[in-house]
Motif scaffolding. Structure first.
Motif, PDB file in Angstrom:
ATOM      1  N   SER A  69      -3.891  -8.899  13.825  1.00  0.00           N
ATOM      2  CA  SER A  69      -4.545  -7.772  13.186  1.00  0.00           C
ATOM      3  C   SER A  69      -3.518  -6.987  12.361  1.00  0.00           C
ATOM      4  O   SER A  69      -2.418  -6.710  12.843  1.00  0.00           O
ATOM      5  CB  SER A  69      -5.166  -6.888  14.265  1.00  0.00           C
ATOM      6  N   GLY A  70      -3.862  -6.679  11.109  1.00  0.00           N
ATOM      7  CA  GLY A  70      -2.947  -5.926  10.257  1.00  0.00           C
ATOM      8  C   GLY A  70      -1.986  -6.800   9.473  1.00  0.00           C
ATOM      9  O   GLY A  70      -1.150  -6.294   8.722  1.00  0.00           O
ATOM     10  N   SER A  71      -2.088  -8.133   9.611  1.00  0.00           N
ATOM     11  CA  SER A  71      -1.128  -9.012   8.928  1.00  0.00           C
ATOM     12  C   SER A  71      -1.477  -9.234   7.455  1.00  0.00           C
ATOM     13  O   SER A  71      -0.712  -9.874   6.733  1.00  0.00           O
ATOM     14  CB  SER A  71      -1.018 -10.347   9.663  1.00  0.00           C
ATOM     15  N   GLY A  72      -2.629  -8.750   7.007  1.00  0.00           N
ATOM     16  CA  GLY A  72      -2.920  -8.820   5.573  1.00  0.00           C
ATOM     17  C   GLY A  72      -3.992  -9.830   5.177  1.00  0.00           C
ATOM     18  O   GLY A  72      -4.150 -10.157   3.998  1.00  0.00           O
ATOM     19  N   LYS A  73      -4.790 -10.289   6.131  1.00  0.00           N
ATOM     20  CA  LYS A  73      -5.801 -11.317   5.831  1.00  0.00           C
ATOM     21  C   LYS A  73      -6.889 -10.775   4.903  1.00  0.00           C
ATOM     22  O   LYS A  73      -7.260 -11.414   3.913  1.00  0.00           O
ATOM     23  CB  LYS A  73      -6.421 -11.839   7.146  1.00  0.00           C
ATOM     24  N   THR A  74      -7.421  -9.593   5.241  1.00  0.00           N
ATOM     25  CA  THR A  74      -8.468  -9.010   4.391  1.00  0.00           C
ATOM     26  C   THR A  74      -7.886  -8.603   3.038  1.00  0.00           C
ATOM     27  O   THR A  74      -8.532  -8.777   1.998  1.00  0.00           O
ATOM     28  CB  THR A  74      -9.129  -7.812   5.110  1.00  0.00           C
ATOM     29  N   THR A  75      -6.646  -8.121   3.053  1.00  0.00           N
ATOM     30  CA  THR A  75      -5.953  -7.798   1.794  1.00  0.00           C
ATOM     31  C   THR A  75      -5.918  -9.030   0.893  1.00  0.00           C
ATOM     32  O   THR A  75      -6.215  -8.956  -0.309  1.00  0.00           O
ATOM     33  CB  THR A  75      -4.511  -7.321   2.112  1.00  0.00           C
TER      34      THR A  75
ATOM     35  N   TYR B 297       0.864  -1.184   0.000  1.00  0.00           N
ATOM     36  CA  TYR B 297       0.000   0.000   0.000  1.00  0.00           C
ATOM     37  C   TYR B 297       0.899   1.233   0.000  1.00  0.00           C
ATOM     38  O   TYR B 297       1.846   1.310   0.787  1.00  0.00           O
ATOM     39  CB  TYR B 297      -0.889   0.045   1.244  1.00  0.00           C
TER      40      TYR B 297
ATOM     41  N   LEU C 110       3.732   0.493   2.653  1.00  0.00           N
ATOM     42  CA  LEU C 110       3.536  -0.597   3.609  1.00  0.00           C
ATOM     43  C   LEU C 110       3.436  -1.906   2.826  1.00  0.00           C
ATOM     44  O   LEU C 110       2.479  -2.130   2.085  1.00  0.00           O
ATOM     45  CB  LEU C 110       2.243  -0.360   4.416  1.00  0.00           C
TER      46      LEU C 110
ATOM     47  N   HIS D 219     -10.135 -15.284  13.760  1.00  0.00           N
ATOM     48  CA  HIS D 219      -9.297 -15.163  14.953  1.00  0.00           C
ATOM     49  C   HIS D 219      -9.599 -16.300  15.927  1.00  0.00           C
ATOM     50  O   HIS D 219      -8.915 -16.456  16.937  1.00  0.00           O
ATOM     51  CB  HIS D 219      -9.586 -13.825  15.671  1.00  0.00           C
TER      52      HIS D 219
ATOM     53  N   VAL E 216       2.549  -5.471   2.581  1.00  0.00           N
ATOM     54  CA  VAL E 216       1.655  -6.343   3.357  1.00  0.00           C
ATOM     55  C   VAL E 216       1.842  -7.809   2.966  1.00  0.00           C
ATOM     56  O   VAL E 216       1.907  -8.686   3.822  1.00  0.00           O
ATOM     57  CB  VAL E 216       0.182  -5.904   3.172  1.00  0.00           C
TER      58      VAL E 216
HETATM   59  N1  LIG Z   1      -6.442   0.809   1.504  1.00  0.00           N
HETATM   60  C1  LIG Z   1      -5.374   0.796   2.306  1.00  0.00           C
HETATM   61  N2  LIG Z   1      -4.429   1.765   2.236  1.00  0.00           N
HETATM   62  C2  LIG Z   1      -3.341   1.744   3.034  1.00  0.00           C
HETATM   63  N3  LIG Z   1      -3.101   0.769   3.945  1.00  0.00           N
HETATM   64  C3  LIG Z   1      -4.001  -0.202   4.066  1.00  0.00           C
HETATM   65  C4  LIG Z   1      -5.191  -0.243   3.266  1.00  0.00           C
HETATM   66  N4  LIG Z   1      -5.905  -1.344   3.606  1.00  0.00           N
HETATM   67  C5  LIG Z   1      -5.197  -1.940   4.577  1.00  0.00           C
HETATM   68  N5  LIG Z   1      -4.075  -1.287   4.858  1.00  0.00           N
HETATM   69  C6  LIG Z   1      -3.044  -1.665   5.844  1.00  0.00           C
HETATM   70  O1  LIG Z   1      -2.546  -2.921   5.458  1.00  0.00           O
HETATM   71  C7  LIG Z   1      -2.342  -3.778   6.580  1.00  0.00           C
HETATM   72  C8  LIG Z   1      -3.123  -5.065   6.394  1.00  0.00           C
HETATM   73  O2  LIG Z   1      -4.518  -4.760   6.470  1.00  0.00           O
HETATM   74  P1  LIG Z   1      -5.632  -5.901   6.441  1.00  0.00           P
HETATM   75  O3  LIG Z   1      -6.933  -5.231   6.482  1.00  0.00           O
HETATM   76  O4  LIG Z   1      -5.355  -6.815   5.304  1.00  0.00           O
HETATM   77  O5  LIG Z   1      -5.304  -6.669   7.821  1.00  0.00           O
HETATM   78  P2  LIG Z   1      -6.074  -7.858   8.531  1.00  0.00           P
HETATM   79  O6  LIG Z   1      -5.080  -8.969   8.713  1.00  0.00           O
HETATM   80  O7  LIG Z   1      -7.317  -8.156   7.814  1.00  0.00           O
HETATM   81  O8  LIG Z   1      -6.391  -7.234   9.977  1.00  0.00           O
HETATM   82  P3  LIG Z   1      -7.677  -7.447  10.962  1.00  0.00           P
HETATM   83  O9  LIG Z   1      -7.456  -8.772  11.646  1.00  0.00           O
HETATM   84  O10 LIG Z   1      -7.561  -6.307  11.917  1.00  0.00           O
HETATM   85  O11 LIG Z   1      -8.915  -7.392  10.128  1.00  0.00           O
HETATM   86  C9  LIG Z   1      -2.763  -2.952   7.789  1.00  0.00           C
HETATM   87  O12 LIG Z   1      -1.600  -2.418   8.386  1.00  0.00           O
HETATM   88  C10 LIG Z   1      -3.626  -1.855   7.224  1.00  0.00           C
HETATM   89  O13 LIG Z   1      -3.532  -0.684   7.980  1.00  0.00           O
END
Ligand SMILES: Nc1ncnc2c1ncn2[C@@H]1O[C@H](COP(=O)(O)OP(=O)(O)OP(=O)(O)O)[C@@H](O)[C@H]1O
Ligand SMILES: [Mg+2]
Length: 234
Positions: free
Chosen positions: A53-59, A24, A31, A220, A33
């Motif tokens: 949280s923030g490890s990139g699962k939703t990404t 990102y 960042l 989780h 991811v």
């Molecule tokens: N559109 C974006 N622009 C910039 N950074 C982003 C964006 N979307 C996510 N991030 C960052 O990328 C990282 C991964 O985000 P992601 O949502 O994939 O995490 P996650 O593992 O799903 O977390 P959670 O368990 O909290 O849902 C986070 O640090 C988040 O802040």
């Protein structure tokens, strides 16, 4: 009239990520991811994705779900007409079609539309398809799914009149309507108590074993993950 094919051939590859990297960028900040992330999903798979949280699962789910194409590496997905195809070669209309007919989505907060009844919510994917089933066929299929997930008596109610577990079962019925190959779930039990969570996972498992639908479940909850056949840690 064609009835949708409800059986999938054993172990057909559905999604193949090869060396995916995702960064990102906002202003000066970068960042990273995902780095060189590879993953194969085949029919019959039942996979948990875990990580802090923030490890990139939703990404990762956004990429698998064809919602984000801004990454490096290759993603090949199953197309009913053409077999495994590189997603980069697909036009927007084809991506939308695969999103609607090959993929299903289940979210933590259900994402049902309040102005529609539960039956109408379940039938929603049919309004985006060019398949030739008529409305009555989809209505029957939607009712069958609501029955299968034990919420048929809520068909004419609006989502706010349901409990969390009932809403999630309607959302699963909606995800199943087009008989997708792979269902992507982002914290599907995150808003539910332990017993209701177990019922939802049971719905997934039944679908997975009966039809071979692949499930990729971000969670989780270690109880949920322990019921998956594979756990991927990010
Ligand atoms: N559109 C974006 N622009 C910039 N950074 C982003 C964006 N979307 C996510 N991030 C960052 O990328 C990282 C991964 O985000 P992601 O949502 O994939 O995490 P996650 O593992 O799903 O977390 P959670 O368990 O909290 O849902 C986070 O640090 C988040 O802040
Ligand atoms: Mg997330």
């Amino acid at each position: 009239m064609n009835t949708p094919d409800t059986t999938h051939t054993p172990s057909q590859l559905i999604a193949q990520l090869t060396r995916i990297s995702k960064t990102y960028v906002s202003g000066e900040n970068r960042l990273e991811v995902l780095k060189d992330f590879s993953l194969d999903i085949s029919s019959g798979d039942f996979v948990a994705i875990q990580g802090k949280s923030g490890s990139g699962k939703t990404t990762l789910l956004n990429i698998l779900g064809l919602l984000d194409s801004d990454y490096c590496g290759e993603y090949r997905i199953y197309s009913p007409d053409r077999g495994m195809v590189p997603t980069r070669t697909l036009r927007d209309a084809e991506l939308s079609r695969l999103r609607n007919e090959v993929l299903g989505f289940v979210f933590q907060h259900f994402n049902l539309l309040e102005h529609l009844t539960c039956l109408e919510n379940t039938m929603l994917p049919a309004s985006f398809t060019k398949q030739h089933e008529d409305n009555a066929t989809y209505r029957r299929k939607a009712m069958q799914l609501l029955e299968q997930f034990n919420v048929a008596d809520k068909a004419d109610n609006h989502p706010s009149q349901l409990s969390g577990g009932q809403k999630q079962r309607v959302a699963i019925a909606r995800a199943m309507l087009m008989n997708p190959r792979m269902i992507l779930c982002d914290e599907p039990t995150g808003a539910l108590d332990a017993q209701t969570s177990q019922e939802i996972i049971q719905c997934f498992r039944t679908q997975n074993s009966q039809s071979g639908t692949a499930f990729v479940i971000v969670t989780h909850d270690d109880d949920v993950a322990s019921q998956c056949q594979r756990i991927i840690r990010m």
